[in-house]
Design a protein around this motif. Structure first.
Motif, PDB file in Angstrom:
ATOM      1  N   VAL A  54      82.155  64.847   0.981  1.00 58.37           N
ATOM      2  CA  VAL A  54      83.383  64.168   0.569  1.00 58.37           C
ATOM      3  C   VAL A  54      84.055  63.516   1.775  1.00 58.37           C
ATOM      4  CG1 VAL A  54      85.749  64.539  -0.264  1.00 58.37           C
ATOM      5  CG2 VAL A  54      83.822  65.550  -1.485  1.00 58.37           C
ATOM      6  N   GLN A  55      84.123  64.233   2.892  1.00 59.91           N
ATOM      7  CA  GLN A  55      84.712  63.664   4.103  1.00 59.91           C
ATOM      8  C   GLN A  55      83.897  62.474   4.604  1.00 59.91           C
ATOM      9  OE1 GLN A  55      84.833  67.144   6.625  1.00 59.91           O
ATOM     10  NE2 GLN A  55      86.971  67.578   6.102  1.00 59.91           N
ATOM     11  N   PHE A  56      82.582  62.594   4.575  1.00 62.83           N
ATOM     12  CA  PHE A  56      81.727  61.489   5.013  1.00 62.83           C
ATOM     13  C   PHE A  56      81.898  60.285   4.082  1.00 62.83           C
ATOM     14  CE2 PHE A  56      77.645  59.274   5.660  1.00 62.83           C
ATOM     15  CZ  PHE A  56      77.667  59.167   7.047  1.00 62.83           C
ATOM     16  N   SER A  57      82.062  60.552   2.802  1.00 66.71           N
ATOM     17  CA  SER A  57      82.292  59.475   1.831  1.00 66.71           C
ATOM     18  C   SER A  57      83.598  58.751   2.128  1.00 66.71           C
ATOM     19  CB  SER A  57      82.321  60.053   0.411  1.00 66.71           C
ATOM     20  OG  SER A  57      82.627  59.061  -0.539  1.00 66.71           O
TER      21      SER A  57
ATOM     22  N   ALA B 166      93.272  51.705   4.573  1.00 67.45           N
ATOM     23  CA  ALA B 166      94.287  52.088   5.569  1.00 67.45           C
ATOM     24  C   ALA B 166      94.654  53.558   5.450  1.00 67.45           C
ATOM     25  CB  ALA B 166      95.528  51.213   5.398  1.00 67.45           C
ATOM     26  N   ALA B 167      94.667  54.076   4.216  1.00 62.14           N
ATOM     27  CA  ALA B 167      94.992  55.492   4.011  1.00 62.14           C
ATOM     28  C   ALA B 167      93.942  56.386   4.662  1.00 62.14           C
ATOM     29  CB  ALA B 167      95.090  55.796   2.518  1.00 62.14           C
ATOM     30  N   VAL B 168      92.673  56.024   4.536  1.00 60.65           N
ATOM     31  CA  VAL B 168      91.598  56.795   5.172  1.00 60.65           C
ATOM     32  C   VAL B 168      91.695  56.678   6.694  1.00 60.65           C
ATOM     33  CG1 VAL B 168      89.104  56.970   5.520  1.00 60.65           C
ATOM     34  CG2 VAL B 168      90.021  56.605   3.233  1.00 60.65           C
ATOM     35  N   ALA B 169      91.924  55.454   7.177  1.00 63.51           N
ATOM     36  CA  ALA B 169      92.002  55.234   8.623  1.00 63.51           C
ATOM     37  C   ALA B 169      93.126  56.061   9.246  1.00 63.51           C
ATOM     38  CB  ALA B 169      92.221  53.752   8.909  1.00 63.51           C
ATOM     39  N   LEU B 170      94.251  56.160   8.542  1.00 67.72           N
ATOM     40  CA  LEU B 170      95.373  56.935   9.046  1.00 67.72           C
ATOM     41  C   LEU B 170      95.066  58.432   9.009  1.00 67.72           C
ATOM     42  CD1 LEU B 170      98.309  57.078  10.031  1.00 67.72           C
ATOM     43  CD2 LEU B 170      99.034  57.121   7.629  1.00 67.72           C
TER      44      LEU B 170
ATOM     45  N   ILE C 254      93.699  61.511  -1.447  1.00 63.30           N
ATOM     46  CA  ILE C 254      92.785  62.084  -0.463  1.00 63.30           C
ATOM     47  C   ILE C 254      93.059  63.574  -0.286  1.00 63.30           C
ATOM     48  CG2 ILE C 254      92.203  62.107   1.999  1.00 63.30           C
ATOM     49  CD1 ILE C 254      92.624  59.053   1.972  1.00 63.30           C
ATOM     50  N   ARG C 255      94.317  63.924  -0.151  1.00 68.22           N
ATOM     51  CA  ARG C 255      94.682  65.343   0.005  1.00 68.22           C
ATOM     52  C   ARG C 255      94.303  66.148  -1.231  1.00 68.22           C
ATOM     53  NH1 ARG C 255     100.549  65.814   3.083  1.00 68.22           N
ATOM     54  NH2 ARG C 255      99.974  64.627   4.950  1.00 68.22           N
TER      55      ARG C 255
ATOM     56  N   TYR D 253      92.053  59.947   9.001  1.00 71.64           N
ATOM     57  CA  TYR D 253      90.903  60.362   9.806  1.00 71.64           C
ATOM     58  C   TYR D 253      90.742  59.542  11.086  1.00 71.64           C
ATOM     59  CZ  TYR D 253      89.301  63.139   5.821  1.00 71.64           C
ATOM     60  OH  TYR D 253      89.202  64.063   4.817  1.00 71.64           O
ATOM     61  N   TRP D 254      91.819  59.083  11.670  1.00 66.35           N
ATOM     62  CA  TRP D 254      91.716  58.203  12.826  1.00 66.35           C
ATOM     63  C   TRP D 254      90.957  58.849  13.986  1.00 66.35           C
ATOM     64  CZ3 TRP D 254      93.870  59.585  17.526  1.00 66.35           C
ATOM     65  CH2 TRP D 254      94.832  60.604  17.516  1.00 66.35           C
TER      66      TRP D 254
END
Length: 257
Positions: free
Chosen positions: A176-179, A55-59, A225-226, A61-62
């Motif tokens: 890293v972003q793709f991961s 959910a943290a990634v989805a938020l 993530i940040r 990089y939505w």
């Protein structure tokens, strides 16, 4: 398992899921230190709380998930893990997930390989790929194949994808972003598969513990993530490799002996 245990494990999940140090390995070793008995519920809990990190990634990089070019590359990268993961799922949950020796060995060997990879990349350099949408299908498939190695607890999905991406020439920030993005279908599928196979064994208290751990992981993962994005712009992953080696040695003497 007590609520405080769920919170501690949730913090560890959020903090380590996207760092190349193996969140699963940390969770298994922490469960051992907390003296939480190995059980079907524990292994399901360790998988289920990944929803918070997803959910943290989805938020974060939505917008990327609305880009059809990014989605197509994620599908290509996800396929190897989907096939391999579905095939060996019983082995992973029945033997590997919860085996401290497997985790410690993977942490140690992975740390050495990470350092060697960084030294190799420093000599060879990277290409001009910048941004998930510009990752080639060949690169996406290669990253997916590397990710499948993380089926072994302690390897680290993040380490496998990032080091694999660097080895094939991708830029550090791009891989890293793709991961991060690839974590959503990968971890989502793993969690859904486990819940479908195990949900009948959950009671209300177990569900509450999963929710508590997942929510904790969500907020901690936002910070992680940040941190990692800022870190990779100036530093290599060698310190993480050294950390893995030291952690493996410490846990070998304090957990297994």
């Amino acid at each position: 398992m007590q609520p405080i245990d769920a919170i501690i494990l949730g913090i560890l999940e959020g903090a380590t899921e996207f760092l190349p140090i193996s969140s699963t390995g940390h969770l298994i070793l922490a469960s051992s230190l907390l003296k939480i008995p190995t059980s079907t519920f524990l292994t399901s809990f360790l998988i289920a709380i990944q929803v918070g990190a997803i959910a943290a990634v989805a938020l974060t990089y939505w917008r990327s998930f609305l880009d059809i070019e990014v989605l197509k590359r994620l599908v290509v990268a996800f396929l190897p893990t989907a096939v391999i993961g579905f095939t060996v799922y019983p082995l992973v949950k029945g033997f590997l997930l919860g085996n401290e020796l497997v985790v410690i060995s993977a942490l140690f060997i992975g740390g050495i390989l990470m350092i060697l990879c960084e030294l190799y990349v420093a000599r060879r350099g990277t290409d001009d790929t910048e941004g998930p949408a510009l990752v080639s299908y060949k690169q996406a498939l290669a990253v997916g194949l590397f990710q499948s190695l993380a089926i072994v607890p302690g390897v680290s999905r993040s380490a496998a994808t990032v080091m694999g991406g660097l080895l094939i020439g991708m830029r550090r920030v791009s891989v890293v972003q793709f991961s991060f993005l690839l974590a959503v279908p990968t971890m989502g599928a793993a969690t859904a598969l486990d819940i479908l196979k195990s949900y009948k064994t959950f009671d209300s208290s177990g569900i509450h513990l999963m929710v508590l751990g997942g929510v904790t992981a969500f907020f901690v993962a936002l910070l992680a993530i940040r941190f990692l994005l800022a870190y990779v712009k100036r530093h290599t992953f060698i310190p993480f490799g050294i950390y893995r080696i030291i952690l493996a040695v410490i846990f070998f003497f304090f957990v297994l002996t």
